[in-house]
Design a protein around this motif. Structure first.
Motif, PDB file in Angstrom:
ATOM      1  N   LEU A   1      16.381  24.949  59.975  1.00  0.00           N
ATOM      2  CA  LEU A   1      16.491  25.939  58.909  1.00  0.00           C
ATOM      3  C   LEU A   1      15.190  26.001  58.112  1.00  0.00           C
ATOM      4  CD1 LEU A   1      18.169  27.956  57.280  1.00  0.00           C
ATOM      5  CD2 LEU A   1      19.061  26.043  55.940  1.00  0.00           C
ATOM      6  N   ALA A   2      14.594  24.842  57.854  1.00  0.00           N
ATOM      7  CA  ALA A   2      13.306  24.822  57.158  1.00  0.00           C
ATOM      8  C   ALA A   2      12.248  25.572  57.967  1.00  0.00           C
ATOM      9  CB  ALA A   2      12.872  23.378  56.915  1.00  0.00           C
ATOM     10  N   ASP A   3      12.249  25.354  59.285  1.00  0.00           N
ATOM     11  CA  ASP A   3      11.287  26.047  60.158  1.00  0.00           C
ATOM     12  C   ASP A   3      11.518  27.548  60.157  1.00  0.00           C
ATOM     13  OD1 ASP A   3      10.221  23.592  60.793  1.00  0.00           O
ATOM     14  OD2 ASP A   3      11.312  23.396  62.690  1.00  0.00           O
ATOM     15  N   LYS A   4      12.789  27.954  60.169  1.00  0.00           N
ATOM     16  CA  LYS A   4      13.122  29.376  60.191  1.00  0.00           C
ATOM     17  C   LYS A   4      12.681  30.051  58.889  1.00  0.00           C
ATOM     18  CE  LYS A   4      15.191  33.170  61.610  1.00  0.00           C
ATOM     19  NZ  LYS A   4      14.649  33.973  62.737  1.00  0.00           N
ATOM     20  N   VAL A   5      12.941  29.407  57.757  1.00  0.00           N
ATOM     21  CA  VAL A   5      12.540  29.972  56.472  1.00  0.00           C
ATOM     22  C   VAL A   5      11.021  30.058  56.379  1.00  0.00           C
ATOM     23  CG1 VAL A   5      12.529  29.578  53.969  1.00  0.00           C
ATOM     24  CG2 VAL A   5      14.635  29.253  55.275  1.00  0.00           C
ATOM     25  N   ARG A   6      10.352  29.019  56.865  1.00  0.00           N
ATOM     26  CA  ARG A   6       8.882  29.044  56.857  1.00  0.00           C
ATOM     27  C   ARG A   6       8.357  30.205  57.688  1.00  0.00           C
ATOM     28  NH1 ARG A   6       5.805  23.840  59.020  1.00  0.00           N
ATOM     29  NH2 ARG A   6       6.770  22.990  57.134  1.00  0.00           N
ATOM     30  N   GLN A   7       8.955  30.439  58.875  1.00  0.00           N
ATOM     31  CA  GLN A   7       8.525  31.543  59.730  1.00  0.00           C
ATOM     32  C   GLN A   7       8.755  32.890  59.046  1.00  0.00           C
ATOM     33  OE1 GLN A   7       6.964  31.365  62.881  1.00  0.00           O
ATOM     34  NE2 GLN A   7       6.638  33.498  62.278  1.00  0.00           N
ATOM     35  N   MET A   8       9.874  33.015  58.349  1.00  0.00           N
ATOM     36  CA  MET A   8      10.162  34.252  57.634  1.00  0.00           C
ATOM     37  C   MET A   8       9.155  34.472  56.507  1.00  0.00           C
ATOM     38  SD  MET A   8      14.336  33.903  57.548  1.00  0.00           S
ATOM     39  CE  MET A   8      14.751  35.518  56.906  1.00  0.00           C
ATOM     40  N   LEU A   9       8.752  33.421  55.845  1.00  0.00           N
ATOM     41  CA  LEU A   9       7.738  33.527  54.800  1.00  0.00           C
ATOM     42  C   LEU A   9       6.385  33.927  55.383  1.00  0.00           C
ATOM     43  CD1 LEU A   9       8.654  30.403  52.636  1.00  0.00           C
ATOM     44  CD2 LEU A   9       8.741  32.780  51.885  1.00  0.00           C
ATOM     45  N   GLU A  10       6.045  33.362  56.534  1.00  0.00           N
ATOM     46  CA  GLU A  10       4.787  33.726  57.190  1.00  0.00           C
ATOM     47  C   GLU A  10       4.800  35.192  57.619  1.00  0.00           C
ATOM     48  OE1 GLU A  10       4.290  30.942  60.344  1.00  0.00           O
ATOM     49  OE2 GLU A  10       3.719  29.280  59.021  1.00  0.00           O
ATOM     50  N   ASP A  11       5.939  35.651  58.126  1.00  0.00           N
ATOM     51  CA  ASP A  11       6.063  37.059  58.515  1.00  0.00           C
ATOM     52  C   ASP A  11       5.889  37.969  57.302  1.00  0.00           C
ATOM     53  OD1 ASP A  11       6.539  36.210  61.076  1.00  0.00           O
ATOM     54  OD2 ASP A  11       8.716  36.470  60.979  1.00  0.00           O
ATOM     55  N   THR A  12       6.435  37.530  56.161  1.00  0.00           N
ATOM     56  CA  THR A  12       6.283  38.306  54.934  1.00  0.00           C
ATOM     57  C   THR A  12       4.815  38.391  54.523  1.00  0.00           C
ATOM     58  OG1 THR A  12       8.474  37.614  54.177  1.00  0.00           O
ATOM     59  CG2 THR A  12       6.968  38.472  52.504  1.00  0.00           C
ATOM     60  N   THR A  13       4.112  37.274  54.624  1.00  0.00           N
ATOM     61  CA  THR A  13       2.691  37.246  54.274  1.00  0.00           C
ATOM     62  C   THR A  13       1.899  38.186  55.174  1.00  0.00           C
ATOM     63  OG1 THR A  13       2.913  34.939  53.547  1.00  0.00           O
ATOM     64  CG2 THR A  13       0.694  35.751  53.972  1.00  0.00           C
ATOM     65  N   HIS A  14       2.219  38.189  56.475  1.00  0.00           N
ATOM     66  CA  HIS A  14       1.521  39.052  57.423  1.00  0.00           C
ATOM     67  C   HIS A  14       1.716  40.529  57.068  1.00  0.00           C
ATOM     68  CE1 HIS A  14       0.302  35.640  59.582  1.00  0.00           C
ATOM     69  NE2 HIS A  14       1.380  35.478  60.369  1.00  0.00           N
ATOM     70  N   ARG A  15       2.871  40.879  56.571  1.00  0.00           N
ATOM     71  CA  ARG A  15       3.104  42.269  56.177  1.00  0.00           C
ATOM     72  C   ARG A  15       2.134  42.696  55.080  1.00  0.00           C
ATOM     73  NH1 ARG A  15       7.463  44.901  58.125  1.00  0.00           N
ATOM     74  NH2 ARG A  15       9.122  43.649  59.127  1.00  0.00           N
ATOM     75  N   TYR A  16       1.857  41.780  54.137  1.00  0.00           N
ATOM     76  CA  TYR A  16       0.912  42.108  53.087  1.00  0.00           C
ATOM     77  C   TYR A  16      -0.519  42.131  53.627  1.00  0.00           C
ATOM     78  CZ  TYR A  16       4.430  41.866  49.431  1.00  0.00           C
ATOM     79  OH  TYR A  16       5.527  42.131  48.635  1.00  0.00           O
ATOM     80  N   ASP A  17      -0.808  41.310  54.628  1.00  0.00           N
ATOM     81  CA  ASP A  17      -2.127  41.336  55.252  1.00  0.00           C
ATOM     82  C   ASP A  17      -2.378  42.674  55.939  1.00  0.00           C
ATOM     83  OD1 ASP A  17      -2.605  38.796  54.389  1.00  0.00           O
ATOM     84  OD2 ASP A  17      -2.004  37.833  56.275  1.00  0.00           O
ATOM     85  N   GLU A  18      -1.299  43.240  56.526  1.00  0.00           N
ATOM     86  CA  GLU A  18      -1.447  44.505  57.211  1.00  0.00           C
ATOM     87  C   GLU A  18      -1.766  45.641  56.237  1.00  0.00           C
ATOM     88  OE1 GLU A  18       2.237  44.968  59.210  1.00  0.00           O
ATOM     89  OE2 GLU A  18       1.880  43.364  60.682  1.00  0.00           O
TER      90      GLU A  18
END
Length: 301
Positions: free
Chosen positions: A284-301
């Protein structure tokens, strides 16, 4: 006496006894005389007994009496006042309504959260539940123009995050949850259905965070660390009924929960992501971390 005034007295009486645990009629009257409702007149025993009968009839709340050691009154079926019961919801709603109604001069300074009324959908589904009749709904999911006709057996309804939902059993022997705001129309049939004797609506959602029950997501022991002031918010407004404080440290507190960590639960964690951290389970910690990284990438785009 007018009905609204009686309801105020019923609500006050239940809250007073519930908060006290066990209380005598004399102590009730001491508190009663401190209210504006009393107008300086004690509550007669006959009035008290009429209120007891009315409260049980209207709310299903039993005011019982412990005779040993002096007559002391208490809520005989206190389990109906759990946070998720209709009795507790009714009492809370009516209590707030009374306070607001008595403070109309402050209406511009009391801001409330709107809950959709659900209109005729709520009325029709409750009627179908009351008579155990199947209903036909036309349902449209978000993101599609297609409407689906579904025949349902309404087992229970649930209010969650300002939306009404119906837990429906279907002919293919499965349960689905439908949101009222996506039901376009409903019609009640003449076909009856039976609810199994062992079905319990609260138990059905017991392991859920909200209204999502995904059997592919197992029940987990989840440990969350809350930092700073968030630990106080999380203590006062628990994420889940199973939540308990495990330990506290310098500027943080660890909370233990037992639930199915479904996508809606992860979304709630993300909404508090800068103040909390998932410690267990690791997936679950890994999944939440991945979701946070995906969110960050959206702002990078």
């Amino acid at each position: 006496m007018k009905t609204p005034e009686l309801f105020k007295e019923y609500i006050w009486l239940v809250n007073t006894i519930h908060q006290a645990g066990h209380i005598s009629l004399n102590d009730i009257n001491e508190k009663w005389l401190q209210t504006d409702m009393s107008q300086g007149v004690e509550m007669a025993r006959s009035t008290f007994n009429r209120h007891r009968i009315a409260i049980e009839d209207i709310f299903g709340i039993i005011i019982d009496c412990k005779r040993r050691g002096g007559y002391r009154y208490y809520i005989g079926n206190e389990d109906v006042l759990r946070e998720d019961t209709i009795q507790n919801w009714m009492l809370s709603t009516l209590s707030v309504s009374n306070v607001v109604f008595e403070s109309l001069s402050l209406q511009d300074r009391i801001l409330l959260e709107t809950i959709p009324a659900a209109g005729t959908i709520l009325t029709e589904i409750v009627e179908a539940m009351r008579k155990n009749l199947r209903a036909i709904i036309h349902y449209r999911k978000y993101g599609t123009e297609n409407t689906k006709e579904v025949k349902i057996e309404p087992f229970c309804i649930k209010l969650y995050h300002r939306r009404w939902y119906v837990l429906a059993h279907q002919e293919e022997d499965e349960f689905r949850v439908y949101s009222f705001d996506r039901i376009l129309d409903i019609s009640i049939t003449e076909e009856t259905f039976s609810i199994p004797k062992d079905f319990n609506a609260s138990e059905y959602f017991w392991e859920c965070f909200g209204i999502v029950k995904d059997n592919d997501t197992p029940l987990e022991r989840v440990i969350i660390r809350a930092f700073g002031k968030e630990r106080y918010y999380m203590r006062d407004l628990p994420f889940h009924h199973s939540q308990k404080v495990m330990s506290e440290g310098d500027g943080y507190a660890d909370f233990e929960l037992f639930l199915r960590p479904t996508l809606d639960f992860m979304g709630h964690i993300l909404s508090r992501s800068s103040q909390i951290k998932v410690l267990q389970p690791q997936w679950l910690a890994d999944k939440v971390r991945q979701m946070l990284e995906d969110t960050t990438h959206r702002y990078d785009e």
